[in-house]
Design a protein around this motif. Structure first.
Motif, PDB file in Angstrom:
ATOM      1  N   GLY A  91       0.823  -1.211   0.000  1.00 25.81           N
ATOM      2  CA  GLY A  91       0.000   0.000   0.000  1.00 25.81           C
ATOM      3  C   GLY A  91       0.852   1.253   0.000  1.00 25.81           C
ATOM      4  N   ILE A  92       1.897   1.250   0.842  1.00 25.82           N
ATOM      5  CA  ILE A  92       2.733   2.445   0.940  1.00 25.82           C
ATOM      6  C   ILE A  92       3.430   2.720  -0.389  1.00 25.82           C
ATOM      7  CG2 ILE A  92       4.876   3.290   1.960  1.00 25.82           C
ATOM      8  CD1 ILE A  92       3.912   2.256   4.637  1.00 25.82           C
ATOM      9  N   PHE A  93       3.920   1.649  -1.031  1.00 21.78           N
ATOM     10  CA  PHE A  93       4.648   1.873  -2.279  1.00 21.78           C
ATOM     11  C   PHE A  93       3.728   2.137  -3.464  1.00 21.78           C
ATOM     12  CE2 PHE A  93       8.200   0.275   0.173  1.00 21.78           C
ATOM     13  CZ  PHE A  93       9.166   1.178  -0.216  1.00 21.78           C
ATOM     14  N   SER A  94       2.428   1.923  -3.282  1.00 18.77           N
ATOM     15  CA  SER A  94       1.503   2.275  -4.355  1.00 18.77           C
ATOM     16  C   SER A  94       1.426   3.792  -4.516  1.00 18.77           C
ATOM     17  CB  SER A  94       0.108   1.742  -4.049  1.00 18.77           C
ATOM     18  OG  SER A  94      -0.536   2.590  -3.111  1.00 18.77           O
ATOM     19  N   GLY A  95       1.844   4.518  -3.491  1.00 25.70           N
ATOM     20  CA  GLY A  95       1.806   5.966  -3.568  1.00 25.70           C
ATOM     21  C   GLY A  95       0.556   6.566  -2.946  1.00 25.70           C
TER      22      GLY A  95
END
Ligand code: NA
Ligand code: NA
Lengths: 447, 192, 326
Positions: free
Chosen positions: A17-21
């Motif tokens: 989720g965090i790296f999805s932006g």
């Protein structure tokens, strides 16, 4: 392994989720809510989350300092006082490459000794120094790393709320902890400065000196220096002095800073309607941004623990550890890794009660178990300071991102912070290898 | 000006509606600074009680002392933050890790935000917003007040929990509509 | 069955945190392992001061607290938690368990759906750490002290400026002189907070808290789910823990106080004149509280009656203190 499926899955979804932006705060909160349902946690348990949001975040005195220092920083920026200060400071360090970065580190140590509020330090240093660094064509990474690392020293160098909380959880003397953290904190500041010196010596293009003409007369230089330094020095003295004189608590001193900055802006004729509106609105936005991350982290960690995350951690350490240094190393590694994802307060509450009795009983050749715990607590504090810097979830990085111009992306911030994280780890190892770095000062003062 | 689809316009209206309370609440910052400064002065002057009166006033009861002044400070902070959450969302001011996101096109960004809003944000607003009602109710029904002889009616500030989540939800719904509109719109539009 | 207990104290805190562990052992022993407590330190499950709220909501099944923390929500908890110039440990135990105290206080917990079990009584706390000498009642005027609960209201009556300083900033505030004084807990607890390094005087007696109750609070649905036999066993374990708390507190304090003296702290007593004024102000505060709340009025009357009956016996049995050994 089955019993760890949920906490492991939580961490997995969090990272994705965090790296999805998508905004970090809501990924944290959303993953928590999602796993309440997946983990079949009774919905009523989420009532503890409202409590935590309210008491842990909104009514938290330390958080009160965030808007106050942000406001002070913005005011200083809008009135150009900050820029002049940094420029003057840079001149003090002559026209050498990296002079500005060194100034930031030194100002960071001074601010660290006056407050314990990371957000405020990072935001203030960022607002003051970043525009100048960008104008001078500094390497974005070096600029970001310098500001974030210097800005986090405040959590370690006393007065420090982290040491207070850690001391409270471990039931050890906070005075001794304060003394114990002084040398490691100043040492880290020194290591940052050393790194900046070496890097800018190897590659001066990373931190070009100011383009200010170098041939102004000495007298003229002293005059502008005095003029530019006077206002901010008065302000810092006001903030620091009000704490030292016992007029204000560290949090209250932030309000003195906010008032002082506003008065200075008025004196410079910069307290325009537009500047005031901008300062107020931007302060609210930045404060909400920072505290929403804290709220999200609260939701996440409550559910993470509920589905067995804390037991997973405990089991992992007990499964591997044997000798004293091995156990210590494992706990430190664990705190370091948790620091990527969790907030220091959560880590303190999860880890310290679990492992303190074990550490106290181990033999590191120190005088007694209370001395061992003091040493351990400072090691934890140095380690937790690193958590402010480690991606993806590092407060210092977010604070800086919150105030940085768009051209400074989070990727550049991550890249810039890496060497400083390595310095932190080196500093931690030094404190482990030489306990005297931590224990000498408390003993010396105690006698 | 690019012409916006109907969905986007409706969504935008939601976003604006959900954001204005936070925008207005930002100004509470100034009284907050004032209260902190007043507390410092009060402490210097060694004041205990600041004022007392006869009739019962909500939040204050019949007096204001230094502890009440200290509590007022975080009352205001709580309001600024709970309302500011939606304001910051409307202004896209929340921290993102833009490692990959930065390289997506407008439609890709809209898709990420749409999924995130539906999967993470909306459930968060709904569940915590709903549960926080009982949190307020408990405070109201027990007449919770300061244990330091400060402010009364603690439920008033706690009410800003559900209120904040309502406005956050409104902005979230607005964003969902806008992002659906963007994804459905035939031509790729650049959004600031 | 394992019961998660959210404590309002850090897990390793001497005496106060310890009490929950002793209770856990006693309950495990009394119920033959049928009920086990898993104690979570302050802030682990919920923030300390939200424990009551969440035990009531059922989010967590049980909590371990200082009763006085709930004075803002349950007025009688402020009184029964610790009464200024009230009964000492032995008398307070008598009132609570045999003098009808438990029944009166429980009435206020019933609407919250909570069973209240007073399992741990804390010996008188010291009067506080001071950096200002208190020689006359006038010295209380403008005294900046951090003190919670009814004690704070009493000092306010005498012109003190009581301050709400969060625990985390207490050390710095006292060290820098932002406040003149603070109270916290028993010497063994205060020791860990380092006040001895920064305070000149340690004042006695602890008029504001001659004895204080720490209780196990259990969500009523959870409590009712236990059979009658298990409930009885838990009550027995609770009483055994009261006995432990009475026995464990007094002895270690002396040694700790000697340590403070070696660090340069001077132990002092409030002058009698000051104590008289404090007692008068306390009566005013207590009477105001009783006028505002029926259950407080009932408890206040009940405690006073109990103390009056006991006083007859106490006075007859009074033995003068042994001559000082210095
Ligand atoms: Na600091
Ligand atoms: Na981190």
């Amino acid at each position: 392994m089955d019993e760890y499926a949920l906490p492991l899955a939580m961490v997995g979804v969090l990272i994705a989720g965090i790296f999805s932006g998508y905004p970090v705060a809501f990924v944290l909160a959303g993953v928590g809510i999602l796993f309440t349902f997946i983990g079949d946690v009774p919905l009523v348990f989420l009532n503890t989350v409202s409590s935590r949001i309210f008491t842990g975040t909104l009514t938290n005195w330390l958080m009160l300092a965030v808007p106050l220092f942000v406001f002070m920083g913005l005011m200083l920026e809008k009135s150009n006082i900050a820029k002049n200060l940094l420029l003057s400071l840079e001149r003090m360090f002559a026209q050498r490459p990296g002079g500005l970065a060194l100034s930031v580190t030194i100002v960071g140590v001074v601010m660290a000794a006056s407050t314990g509020i990371v957000g405020a330090s990072v935001v203030m240093l960022g607002l003051m120094a970043l525009p100048v660094m960008i104008k001078q064509n500094y390497s974005m990474s070096l600029a970001a790393g310098t500001i974030c690392s210097a800005g986090t020293l405040g959590i370690l160098i006393p007065p420090s709320i982290m040491l207070v909380l850690v001391g409270d959880i471990l039931s050890i003397s906070i005075g001794a902890l304060f003394m114990g953290a002084v040398i490691p904190g100043v040492m880290l500041g020194g290591l940052y400065a050393l790194y900046i010196l070496v890097v800018t010596w190897l590659d001066p293009a990373k931190a070009p000196p100011s383009e200010q003409p170098g041939d102004v007369s000495i007298g003229e230089m002293i005059m502008t220096l005095a003029k530019h330094l006077l206002a901010p020095v008065l302000l810092i003295l006001g903030v620091l002095g009000s704490i030292i004189a016992g007029v204000a608590t560290p949090t209250e001193a932030a309000a003195i800073g906010a008032l002082g900055a506003t008065l200075l802006a008025a004196a410079m004729g910069e307290l325009t309607r537009k500047n005031l509106v901008d300062c107020v609105q931007e302060t609210a936005l930045t404060t909400a941004m920072i505290l929403t991350v804290a709220i999200g982290a609260t939701v996440f960690s409550a559910i993470f623990k509920r589905v067995g995350g804390d037991r997973m951690i405990e089991d992992a350490v007990f499964a591997i550890a044997s000798g004293p240094y091995q156990t210590l190393f494992l706990i430190m590694a664990l705190i370091f890794v948790l620091g990527f994802f969790l907030e220091w307060i959560e880590i303190s509450y999860v880890i310290l009660p679990l492992f303190a009795p074990i550490i106290a009983a181990l033999d590191f050749g120190l005088a007694n178990s209370s001395v061992t715990l003091t040493w351990f607590a400072v090691l934890v504090a140095v380690n937790l300071q690193t958590s402010f810097l480690t991606p993806p979830f590092g407060y210092a990085l977010f604070y800086l991102r919150g105030i940085a111009p768009p051209e400074l992306g989070i990727t550049a911030i991550y890249k810039g912070i890496l060497p400083f994280v390595l310095i932190q780890v080196a500093g931690l190892f030094l404190c482990i290898l030489f306990p005297a770095l931590v224990l000498w000062l408390p003993a010396a003062v105690g006698n | 000006m690019q012409s916006r689809s109907f969905l986007e316009r409706v969504g935008h209206a939601f976003v604006v509606a959900g954001a204005w309370p936070g925008r207005a609440a930002a100004w509470l910052l100034l009284p907050m600074v004032g209260f902190v400064l007043a507390a410092i002065v009060g402490s210097l002057l060694k004041v205990g009680q600041i004022a007392a009166w006869q009739t019962d006033v909500p939040l204050f009861g019949t007096q204001l002392n230094l502890n009440g002044l200290a509590e007022l400070q975080w009352h205001l902070l709580a309001i600024i933050v709970m309302l500011g959450m939606s304001y910051a969302l409307a202004r896209d001011h929340h921290v993102r890790v833009d490692l990959l996101y930065g390289s997506f096109g407008a439609r890709g960004k809209a898709a990420i935000d749409l999924v995130g809003d539906l999967l993470f944000l909306l459930p968060f607003c709904a569940v915590i917003g709903w549960l926080s009602l009982s949190f307020v109710e408990f405070s109201y029904s027990t007449g919770e007040q300061s244990d330091y002889g400060g402010l009364t009616d603690r439920y008033l500030v706690k009410t800003f929990l559900p209120i904040g989540f309502v406005f956050l939800g409104i902005v979230c719904i607005g964003r969902i509509l806008m992002n659906i509109g963007r994804i459905l719109s035939p031509n790729e539009v650049k959004h600031g | 069955e394992t019961l998660d207990v959210a404590s309002t104290f850090p897990k390793n805190m001497p005496f106060l945190g310890e009490g929950a562990e002793v209770l856990a052992e006693n309950i495990a022993a009394a119920t033959g392992g049928e009920v086990e407590l898993r104690v979570h330190g302050a802030g682990d499950l919920v923030p300390a001061l939200e424990v009551l709220n969440q035990v009531s909501s059922g989010a967590i099944p049980a909590g371990w607290d200082f009763m006085g923390y709930w004075g803002g929500t349950i007025p009688v908890a402020g009184l029964a938690g610790a009464m200024p110039f009230g009964p000492g440990p032995a008398l307070f135990t008598g009132w609570m368990w045999e003098g009808g105290g438990m029944e009166i206080v429980q009435k206020a917990y019933d609407p919250l759906n909570i069973k209240m079990l007073p399992c741990h009584i804390t010996a008188p706390e010291p009067g506080g750490w001071f950096n200002k000498e208190i020689n006359t009642v006038e010295d209380l005027q403008g005294l900046r002290m951090r003190i919670s609960g009814m004690g704070g209201q009493v000092l306010n009556k005498l012109g003190a400026s009581t301050q709400l300083i969060p625990g985390g900033e207490l050390y710095v505030a006292l060290e820098r002189g932002r406040i003149d004084a603070t109270e916290f807990s028993l010497p063994v607890v205060d020791q860990s907070l380092g006040f001895a390094e920064i305070a000149q005087y340690y004042y006695f007696p602890g008029w504001h808290q001659p004895a204080s109750w720490n209780t196990l609070i259990v969500n009523m649905d959870v409590w009712n789910s236990f059979g009658e036999e298990v409930q009885e066993q838990i009550l027995v374990a609770c009483k055994a823990t009261v006995a432990w708390s009475l026995a464990a507190a007094p002895a270690p304090q002396g040694e700790v106080i000697e340590g403070f003296r070696e660090q340069g702290v001077e132990t002092k007593r409030f002058p009698d004149e000051v104590l008289v004024a404090l007692r008068e102000a306390s009566t005013e505060v207590l009477e105001e509280a009783a006028a505002n709340d029926e259950i407080v009025a009932e408890a206040y009357q009940s405690i006073q009656d109990y103390m009056a009956r006991a006083q007859v016996w106490d006075e007859l049995q009074q033995i003068p203190p042994a001559p000082a050994a210095d």
